[in-house]
Scaffold this motif. Sequence first.
Motif, PDB file in Angstrom:
ATOM      1  N   LYS A  50       0.873  -1.162   0.046  1.00 24.82           N
ATOM      2  CA  LYS A  50       0.076  -0.083  -0.201  1.00 24.82           C
ATOM      3  C   LYS A  50       0.733   1.053   0.015  1.00 24.82           C
ATOM      4  CE  LYS A  50      -4.139  -2.002   2.381  1.00 24.82           C
ATOM      5  NZ  LYS A  50      -4.798  -1.841   3.697  1.00 24.82           N
ATOM      6  N   ASN A  51       1.748   1.401   0.911  1.00 23.36           N
ATOM      7  CA  ASN A  51       2.879   2.429   0.818  1.00 23.36           C
ATOM      8  C   ASN A  51       3.569   2.593  -0.638  1.00 23.36           C
ATOM      9  OD1 ASN A  51       2.259   2.890   3.501  1.00 23.36           O
ATOM     10  ND2 ASN A  51       4.098   1.873   4.299  1.00 23.36           N
ATOM     11  N   GLU A  55       3.489   5.841  -2.545  1.00 24.91           N
ATOM     12  CA  GLU A  55       4.507   6.707  -2.980  1.00 24.91           C
ATOM     13  C   GLU A  55       4.599   6.752  -4.396  1.00 24.91           C
ATOM     14  OE1 GLU A  55       9.351   5.556  -2.828  1.00 24.91           O
ATOM     15  OE2 GLU A  55       8.067   4.105  -3.235  1.00 24.91           O
ATOM     16  N   GLN A  56       4.058   6.135  -5.341  1.00 20.97           N
ATOM     17  CA  GLN A  56       4.109   6.262  -6.788  1.00 20.97           C
ATOM     18  C   GLN A  56       3.149   7.383  -6.922  1.00 20.97           C
ATOM     19  OE1 GLN A  56       5.661   4.705  -9.538  1.00 20.97           O
ATOM     20  NE2 GLN A  56       7.074   4.122  -7.833  1.00 20.97           N
ATOM     21  N   GLU A  57       2.107   7.518  -6.243  1.00 20.02           N
ATOM     22  CA  GLU A  57       1.175   8.533  -6.591  1.00 20.02           C
ATOM     23  C   GLU A  57       1.810  10.015  -6.109  1.00 20.02           C
ATOM     24  OE1 GLU A  57      -2.308   7.577  -4.083  1.00 20.02           O
ATOM     25  OE2 GLU A  57      -3.005   6.083  -5.623  1.00 20.02           O
ATOM     26  N   VAL A  58       2.328  10.090  -4.939  1.00 19.65           N
ATOM     27  CA  VAL A  58       3.352  11.027  -4.685  1.00 19.65           C
ATOM     28  C   VAL A  58       4.267  11.415  -5.418  1.00 19.65           C
ATOM     29  CG1 VAL A  58       4.679  12.101  -2.770  1.00 19.65           C
ATOM     30  CG2 VAL A  58       2.680  10.616  -1.952  1.00 19.65           C
ATOM     31  N   LEU A  59       5.139  10.490  -5.880  1.00 17.06           N
ATOM     32  CA  LEU A  59       6.146  10.817  -6.890  1.00 17.06           C
ATOM     33  C   LEU A  59       5.723  11.431  -8.217  1.00 17.06           C
ATOM     34  CD1 LEU A  59       8.312   7.513  -6.480  1.00 17.06           C
ATOM     35  CD2 LEU A  59       8.880   9.885  -5.521  1.00 17.06           C
ATOM     36  N   LYS A  60       4.639  10.853  -8.639  1.00 19.77           N
ATOM     37  CA  LYS A  60       4.026  11.459 -10.007  1.00 19.77           C
ATOM     38  C   LYS A  60       3.651  13.024  -9.685  1.00 19.77           C
ATOM     39  CE  LYS A  60       3.010   6.879 -11.955  1.00 19.77           C
ATOM     40  NZ  LYS A  60       1.775   5.823 -12.099  1.00 19.77           N
ATOM     41  N   ASP A  61       2.940  12.977  -8.540  1.00 15.10           N
ATOM     42  CA  ASP A  61       2.407  14.495  -8.252  1.00 15.10           C
ATOM     43  C   ASP A  61       3.730  15.395  -8.181  1.00 15.10           C
ATOM     44  OD1 ASP A  61      -0.126  13.710  -8.360  1.00 15.10           O
ATOM     45  OD2 ASP A  61      -0.532  13.423  -6.154  1.00 15.10           O
ATOM     46  N   LEU A  62       4.697  15.009  -7.490  1.00 16.36           N
ATOM     47  CA  LEU A  62       5.760  15.864  -7.260  1.00 16.36           C
ATOM     48  C   LEU A  62       6.637  16.056  -8.784  1.00 16.36           C
ATOM     49  CD1 LEU A  62       7.408  14.057  -3.995  1.00 16.36           C
ATOM     50  CD2 LEU A  62       6.468  16.536  -4.204  1.00 16.36           C
ATOM     51  N   LYS A  63       6.537  15.034  -9.546  1.00 24.38           N
ATOM     52  CA  LYS A  63       7.178  15.277 -10.734  1.00 24.38           C
ATOM     53  C   LYS A  63       6.436  16.338 -11.618  1.00 24.38           C
ATOM     54  CE  LYS A  63       8.172  13.461 -15.145  1.00 24.38           C
ATOM     55  NZ  LYS A  63       8.023  12.006 -16.290  1.00 24.38           N
ATOM     56  N   GLU A  64       5.088  16.426 -11.418  1.00 21.51           N
ATOM     57  CA  GLU A  64       4.239  17.469 -12.288  1.00 21.51           C
ATOM     58  C   GLU A  64       4.685  18.781 -11.613  1.00 21.51           C
ATOM     59  OE1 GLU A  64      -0.516  18.309 -12.984  1.00 21.51           O
ATOM     60  OE2 GLU A  64       0.252  16.342 -12.310  1.00 21.51           O
ATOM     61  N   LEU A 134       7.358   8.211   3.027  1.00 25.03           N
ATOM     62  CA  LEU A 134       6.934   7.326   1.790  1.00 25.03           C
ATOM     63  C   LEU A 134       7.814   7.361   0.631  1.00 25.03           C
ATOM     64  CD1 LEU A 134       3.022   8.220   1.135  1.00 25.03           C
ATOM     65  CD2 LEU A 134       3.965   6.059   2.239  1.00 25.03           C
ATOM     66  N   VAL A 135       8.709   8.357   0.768  1.00 23.27           N
ATOM     67  CA  VAL A 135       9.744   8.341  -0.246  1.00 23.27           C
ATOM     68  C   VAL A 135      11.151   7.825   0.185  1.00 23.27           C
ATOM     69  CG1 VAL A 135      11.258   9.821  -1.758  1.00 23.27           C
ATOM     70  CG2 VAL A 135       9.075  10.715  -1.113  1.00 23.27           C
ATOM     71  N   GLN A 136      11.190   6.277  -0.510  1.00 23.06           N
ATOM     72  CA  GLN A 136      12.550   5.520  -0.109  1.00 23.06           C
ATOM     73  C   GLN A 136      13.758   6.029  -0.376  1.00 23.06           C
ATOM     74  OE1 GLN A 136      10.745   1.866  -1.763  1.00 23.06           O
ATOM     75  NE2 GLN A 136      10.952   0.994   0.496  1.00 23.06           N
ATOM     76  N   ILE A 255      16.153  16.749  -8.943  1.00 23.56           N
ATOM     77  CA  ILE A 255      14.743  16.127  -8.479  1.00 23.56           C
ATOM     78  C   ILE A 255      14.145  15.405  -9.285  1.00 23.56           C
ATOM     79  CG2 ILE A 255      12.797  16.774  -7.226  1.00 23.56           C
ATOM     80  CD1 ILE A 255      14.296  18.849  -5.791  1.00 23.56           C
ATOM     81  N   ILE A 256      13.767  16.003 -10.436  1.00 21.77           N
ATOM     82  CA  ILE A 256      13.131  15.485 -11.567  1.00 21.77           C
ATOM     83  C   ILE A 256      13.769  14.212 -12.226  1.00 21.77           C
ATOM     84  CG2 ILE A 256      12.395  16.028 -13.892  1.00 21.77           C
ATOM     85  CD1 ILE A 256      12.015  18.890 -13.202  1.00 21.77           C
ATOM     86  N   ASP A 257      15.180  14.207 -12.454  1.00 18.03           N
ATOM     87  CA  ASP A 257      15.738  12.926 -12.726  1.00 18.03           C
ATOM     88  C   ASP A 257      15.639  11.898 -11.613  1.00 18.03           C
ATOM     89  OD1 ASP A 257      17.761  11.727 -14.555  1.00 18.03           O
ATOM     90  OD2 ASP A 257      18.978  11.928 -12.674  1.00 18.03           O
ATOM     91  N   LEU A 258      15.858  12.018 -10.389  1.00 24.24           N
ATOM     92  CA  LEU A 258      15.579  11.050  -9.169  1.00 24.24           C
ATOM     93  C   LEU A 258      14.154  10.679  -9.226  1.00 24.24           C
ATOM     94  CD1 LEU A 258      17.909  12.525  -6.474  1.00 24.24           C
ATOM     95  CD2 LEU A 258      18.217  10.606  -8.059  1.00 24.24           C
ATOM     96  N   LEU A 259      13.200  11.485  -9.503  1.00 28.24           N
ATOM     97  CA  LEU A 259      11.777  11.206  -9.613  1.00 28.24           C
ATOM     98  C   LEU A 259      11.650  10.325 -10.729  1.00 28.24           C
ATOM     99  CD1 LEU A 259      10.099  14.671  -8.557  1.00 28.24           C
ATOM    100  CD2 LEU A 259      10.115  12.607  -7.155  1.00 28.24           C
ATOM    101  N   ASN A 260      11.964  10.572 -11.914  1.00 30.14           N
ATOM    102  CA  ASN A 260      11.700   9.717 -12.918  1.00 30.14           C
ATOM    103  C   ASN A 260      12.297   8.326 -12.811  1.00 30.14           C
ATOM    104  OD1 ASN A 260      10.401  11.454 -14.559  1.00 30.14           O
ATOM    105  ND2 ASN A 260      12.317  12.483 -15.453  1.00 30.14           N
ATOM    106  N   LYS A 261      13.405   8.073 -12.260  1.00 30.91           N
ATOM    107  CA  LYS A 261      14.144   6.883 -11.959  1.00 30.91           C
ATOM    108  C   LYS A 261      13.262   6.016 -10.758  1.00 30.91           C
ATOM    109  CE  LYS A 261      18.763   8.154 -12.848  1.00 30.91           C
ATOM    110  NZ  LYS A 261      20.246   8.528 -12.288  1.00 30.91           N
ATOM    111  N   GLU A 262      12.773   6.778  -9.816  1.00 30.67           N
ATOM    112  CA  GLU A 262      11.942   6.063  -8.907  1.00 30.67           C
ATOM    113  C   GLU A 262      10.472   5.597  -9.553  1.00 30.67           C
ATOM    114  OE1 GLU A 262      12.631   5.153  -5.631  1.00 30.67           O
ATOM    115  OE2 GLU A 262      14.593   5.712  -6.628  1.00 30.67           O
ATOM    116  N   ILE A 263      10.044   6.402 -10.347  1.00 27.78           N
ATOM    117  CA  ILE A 263       8.904   6.281 -10.956  1.00 27.78           C
ATOM    118  C   ILE A 263       8.618   5.066 -12.010  1.00 27.78           C
ATOM    119  CG2 ILE A 263       6.898   7.132 -12.569  1.00 27.78           C
ATOM    120  CD1 ILE A 263       7.295   9.757 -11.370  1.00 27.78           C
ATOM    121  N   GLN A 264       9.967   4.831 -12.632  1.00 31.39           N
ATOM    122  CA  GLN A 264      10.190   3.888 -13.519  1.00 31.39           C
ATOM    123  C   GLN A 264      10.488   2.671 -12.970  1.00 31.39           C
ATOM    124  OE1 GLN A 264      13.383   5.198 -16.028  1.00 31.39           O
ATOM    125  NE2 GLN A 264      12.154   6.744 -16.887  1.00 31.39           N
ATOM    126  N   LYS A 265      10.799   2.379 -11.564  1.00 27.87           N
ATOM    127  CA  LYS A 265      11.014   1.098 -11.041  1.00 27.87           C
ATOM    128  C   LYS A 265       9.749   0.191 -10.942  1.00 27.87           C
ATOM    129  CE  LYS A 265      14.629   2.343  -7.650  1.00 27.87           C
ATOM    130  NZ  LYS A 265      15.059   2.811  -6.247  1.00 27.87           N
TER     131      LYS A 265
END
Length: 265
Positions: A50-51, A55-64, A134-136, A255-265
Amino acid sequence: MIKFFRKIRQNLLSEGKTGKYLKYAIGEIILVVIGILIALSINNWNEHRKNRILEQEVLKDLKEEYVLNLSQLEQKIDMRNAIIQNSIDVLNYVDNSEFDVNRDTLIHKIRYLGLDPTFDPIQNDLITSGKIRLVQNKPLRKLLSSWTSDILALQEMELQWQTLKTDLNIPYQISLGIFRDMVHSSYESSGRPIYLVEKNNDIDGRLFVGKSQKTPSSEKILQNAQLESMMANAIAQCHSTNMQALALKKRIELIIDLLNKEIQK
């Protein structure tokens, strides 16, 4: 199932098989402990799942948000570069007074001192809401945690320009008698106004004010003692602020680069 185990224990006691009863009781306890551990493991796995979804939802919102912040920051940098370039042009006119400078062109360049490139980013509630947990990714979490202080460093420098513009630039332009022409120059041309973040071609920023009949000549404007100092000050202020803005731009891009890497996991 509980009744079944209880019946076995009662039979063992009634038959006087105390040793077997103790072994059975220990075995039953072990089974219960194993069952509890399995249940906890399943619960932890489910909570982790669930977390990770959250986390993916948070990461995608942050990227935007950070993509929008980057776009706005780049626009503010462009505005300051416009102030710098037009101020340099005016200084060249001052240094080469023998050139016949068009009055409208000169006023158009001086009006850039009235721009107010202030970065106003989207602020997330990661810290106050506790969602930062939530951000690992630790480097990403650290960058997100220091975001507010990074913004403040830039905004303190932008405030110096705002003060300069309000307390010095505008009063000077009014006293020189060119403010009406500056307003006219700002709004007469078609196209997207420079201060708009959204590149919406449907917005028409034109407004007819009309030129002043009392505006001083180009020669008189260039001979004003304050003009050279104002242009030099504008160049220095905007250049130093842009250095801070470019550092923040690199931080956002990371930050955007790190977000992209985490979203793609």
